[in-house]
Scaffold this motif. Sequence first.
Motif, short mmCIF file in Angstrom:
data_model
loop_
_atom_site.label_atom_id
_atom_site.label_comp_id
_atom_site.label_asym_id
_atom_site.label_seq_id
_atom_site.Cartn_x
_atom_site.Cartn_y
_atom_site.Cartn_z
N MET A 29 8.43 3.37 -3.44
CA MET A 29 8.98 2.35 -4.32
C MET A 29 8.21 2.30 -5.61
N ASP A 30 8.90 1.88 -6.64
CA ASP A 30 8.29 1.77 -7.95
C ASP A 30 7.57 0.43 -8.07
N VAL A 31 6.50 0.39 -8.86
CA VAL A 31 5.73 -0.83 -9.03
C VAL A 31 6.57 -1.91 -9.69
N LYS A 32 7.45 -1.52 -10.58
CA LYS A 32 8.30 -2.51 -11.25
C LYS A 32 9.21 -3.22 -10.25
N GLU A 33 9.70 -2.46 -9.28
CA GLU A 33 10.54 -3.07 -8.24
C GLU A 33 9.72 -4.03 -7.38
N LEU A 34 8.49 -3.63 -7.06
CA LEU A 34 7.65 -4.46 -6.20
C LEU A 34 7.21 -5.74 -6.89
N ARG A 35 6.97 -5.68 -8.20
CA ARG A 35 6.51 -6.87 -8.93
C ARG A 35 7.55 -7.99 -8.93
#
Length: 63
Positions: free
Chosen positions: A1-7
């Motif tokens: 997963m991308d960090v932007k999605e996780l944030r």
Amino acid sequence: MDVKELRGLSVEDLQGKLAGFREELFNLRFQHATAQLENTARLPQVKKTIARIFTLLKEKGKE
């Protein structure tokens, strides 16, 4: 997963994702031990994603 999605996820969602990735890591390690793992590059990807989730949980805990 991308960090932007996780944030964009809440703490509860992050904890849910963390549980899912930990289970996936367990299954990947089991497959690797029994020589059934085809995509060995997935192991470090999952480990890094788990570390990212831990980092984000710590950041959100400080807020």
